[in-house]
Motif scaffolding. Structure first.
Motif, PDB file in Angstrom:
ATOM      1  N   LYS B  15      48.631  17.797   9.887  1.00  0.00           N
ATOM      2  CA  LYS B  15      48.371  16.601   9.097  1.00  0.00           C
ATOM      3  C   LYS B  15      48.127  15.345   9.925  1.00  0.00           C
ATOM      4  CE  LYS B  15      48.911  18.986   5.357  1.00  0.00           C
ATOM      5  NZ  LYS B  15      49.217  20.267   6.025  1.00  0.00           N
ATOM      6  N   SER B  17      47.674  13.546  14.209  1.00  0.00           N
ATOM      7  CA  SER B  17      47.606  13.696  15.660  1.00  0.00           C
ATOM      8  C   SER B  17      49.006  13.793  16.265  1.00  0.00           C
ATOM      9  CB  SER B  17      46.866  12.503  16.264  1.00  0.00           C
ATOM     10  OG  SER B  17      45.545  12.459  15.787  1.00  0.00           O
ATOM     11  N   ALA B  20      50.216  17.216  15.929  1.00  0.00           N
ATOM     12  CA  ALA B  20      49.537  18.059  16.919  1.00  0.00           C
ATOM     13  C   ALA B  20      50.200  17.919  18.279  1.00  0.00           C
ATOM     14  CB  ALA B  20      48.065  17.674  17.013  1.00  0.00           C
ATOM     15  N   PHE B  65      46.011  19.188  27.315  1.00  0.00           N
ATOM     16  CA  PHE B  65      45.607  19.115  25.909  1.00  0.00           C
ATOM     17  C   PHE B  65      44.733  17.896  25.671  1.00  0.00           C
ATOM     18  CE2 PHE B  65      49.859  17.116  26.043  1.00  0.00           C
ATOM     19  CZ  PHE B  65      49.593  15.882  25.499  1.00  0.00           C
ATOM     20  N   PHE B  66      44.063  17.934  24.539  1.00  0.00           N
ATOM     21  CA  PHE B  66      43.180  16.845  24.142  1.00  0.00           C
ATOM     22  C   PHE B  66      43.286  16.732  22.628  1.00  0.00           C
ATOM     23  CE2 PHE B  66      39.366  14.821  22.737  1.00  0.00           C
ATOM     24  CZ  PHE B  66      38.893  14.043  23.780  1.00  0.00           C
ATOM     25  N   ILE B  67      43.882  15.659  22.151  1.00  0.00           N
ATOM     26  CA  ILE B  67      44.079  15.489  20.707  1.00  0.00           C
ATOM     27  C   ILE B  67      43.346  14.222  20.263  1.00  0.00           C
ATOM     28  CG2 ILE B  67      45.773  15.155  18.867  1.00  0.00           C
ATOM     29  CD1 ILE B  67      47.826  16.545  20.717  1.00  0.00           C
ATOM     30  N   PRO B  68      42.355  14.363  19.350  1.00  0.00           N
ATOM     31  CA  PRO B  68      41.628  13.176  18.930  1.00  0.00           C
ATOM     32  C   PRO B  68      42.536  12.230  18.142  1.00  0.00           C
ATOM     33  CG  PRO B  68      40.980  15.055  17.588  1.00  0.00           C
ATOM     34  CD  PRO B  68      41.883  15.581  18.674  1.00  0.00           C
ATOM     35  N   ARG B  69      42.282  10.968  18.283  1.00  0.00           N
ATOM     36  CA  ARG B  69      43.074   9.969  17.593  1.00  0.00           C
ATOM     37  C   ARG B  69      42.157   8.781  17.352  1.00  0.00           C
ATOM     38  NH1 ARG B  69      48.180   7.123  20.512  1.00  0.00           N
ATOM     39  NH2 ARG B  69      46.690   7.251  22.206  1.00  0.00           N
ATOM     40  N   THR B  70      42.248   8.215  16.169  1.00  0.00           N
ATOM     41  CA  THR B  70      41.366   7.096  15.868  1.00  0.00           C
ATOM     42  C   THR B  70      42.057   5.789  16.220  1.00  0.00           C
ATOM     43  OG1 THR B  70      40.779   8.415  13.949  1.00  0.00           O
ATOM     44  CG2 THR B  70      39.775   6.250  14.107  1.00  0.00           C
ATOM     45  N   LYS B  72      42.915   1.876  15.969  1.00  0.00           N
ATOM     46  CA  LYS B  72      42.918   0.981  14.806  1.00  0.00           C
ATOM     47  C   LYS B  72      41.801  -0.048  14.916  1.00  0.00           C
ATOM     48  CE  LYS B  72      47.516   1.949  13.316  1.00  0.00           C
ATOM     49  NZ  LYS B  72      48.916   1.609  13.233  1.00  0.00           N
ATOM     50  N   ALA B  73      41.646  -0.607  16.064  1.00  0.00           N
ATOM     51  CA  ALA B  73      40.528  -1.539  16.273  1.00  0.00           C
ATOM     52  C   ALA B  73      39.289  -0.727  16.630  1.00  0.00           C
ATOM     53  CB  ALA B  73      40.870  -2.501  17.374  1.00  0.00           C
ATOM     54  N   LYS B  74      38.141  -1.429  16.623  1.00  0.00           N
ATOM     55  CA  LYS B  74      36.904  -0.726  16.963  1.00  0.00           C
ATOM     56  C   LYS B  74      36.731  -0.691  18.491  1.00  0.00           C
ATOM     57  CE  LYS B  74      32.248  -0.325  15.082  1.00  0.00           C
ATOM     58  NZ  LYS B  74      31.209  -0.968  14.248  1.00  0.00           N
ATOM     59  N   LYS B  77      37.716   4.747  22.402  1.00  0.00           N
ATOM     60  CA  LYS B  77      38.449   5.892  21.870  1.00  0.00           C
ATOM     61  C   LYS B  77      39.716   6.124  22.696  1.00  0.00           C
ATOM     62  CE  LYS B  77      34.256   7.089  21.783  1.00  0.00           C
ATOM     63  NZ  LYS B  77      33.312   7.664  22.713  1.00  0.00           N
TER      64      LYS B  77
END
Lengths: 127, 127
Positions: B15, B17, B20, B65-70, B72-74, B77
């Motif tokens: 559910k 990052s 994960a 490991f490599f876990i994508p995470r968004t 908060k600001a633009k 990455k």
């Protein structure tokens, strides 16, 4: 020819860096692994409706080795060295539009790296 | 709240990052390995008597490991990312003197990195 060494079982000692390289390669043939597992990535921006994107993440155990080797010239040291890490091998960049009702403009765009496949990938590592 | 995704078994999907990250850490608890194995390193210089030094080499499989995470600001990455490689953890620099009968001076010095212990060591990896 002299051998500077501590007492040790000589039978087991490898005779050269090249031999060591072969041993490591043999050991590595089958044992590394790098999983691609699904993950719901949250896209949360203040004032916007949160969106969820199905993505993947990577984890695993990849091969690395460090074998000392003496350079012939008095130049820099040149060990046999290799490192692989479990990271995205195939991915695509997708654009997700968030709806932001109270804002102007009433939307925000975010680019997301969608991972489709992970793999042990050889990598230059910083010392 | 919408969920953009392909058909998949939702039960199995993580559910977040952070979740994960916990899964990878659990998987990693015991499984990585990094061996320290003996090796005879040859010190060969033209005009000098070859010497052999007992050294060690490293090989193994370490976690990454490599876990994508968004973010908060633009901004840029910021995935959770980690990489460990099997490399020397403890070592000493020793000086070896080679005898070179036909040369002047009749000796050569070489510095050798004597590896005493290898370990999975976390490393910054270049992309």
């Amino acid at each position: 020819v002299s051998l500077e060494m501590d007492p040790i079982n000589l039978e087991k000692v490898l005779k050269s860096s090249r031999e060591a390289l072969m041993v490591t390669k043999k050991q590595y043939l089958v044992q590394d692994w790098c999983k691609t597992e699904p993950l719901i990535q949250t896209l949360k921006v203040r004032g916007c409706i949160t969106k969820y994107v199905l993505n993947n993440f990577c984890y695993g155990q990849c091969n690395s080795f460090f074998i000392p080797r003496t350079p012939k010239a008095k130049a820099k040291k040149t060990p046999f060295q290799s490192c692989a890490i479990c990271k995205p091998k195939r991915y695509s960049m997708t654009r997700v539009t968030l709806s932001c009702p109270g804002r102007y403009p009433p939307f925000k765009r975010r680019r997301v790296k969608k991972i489709s496949e992970c793999a042990c990938t050889s990598s230059q590592a910083l010392q």
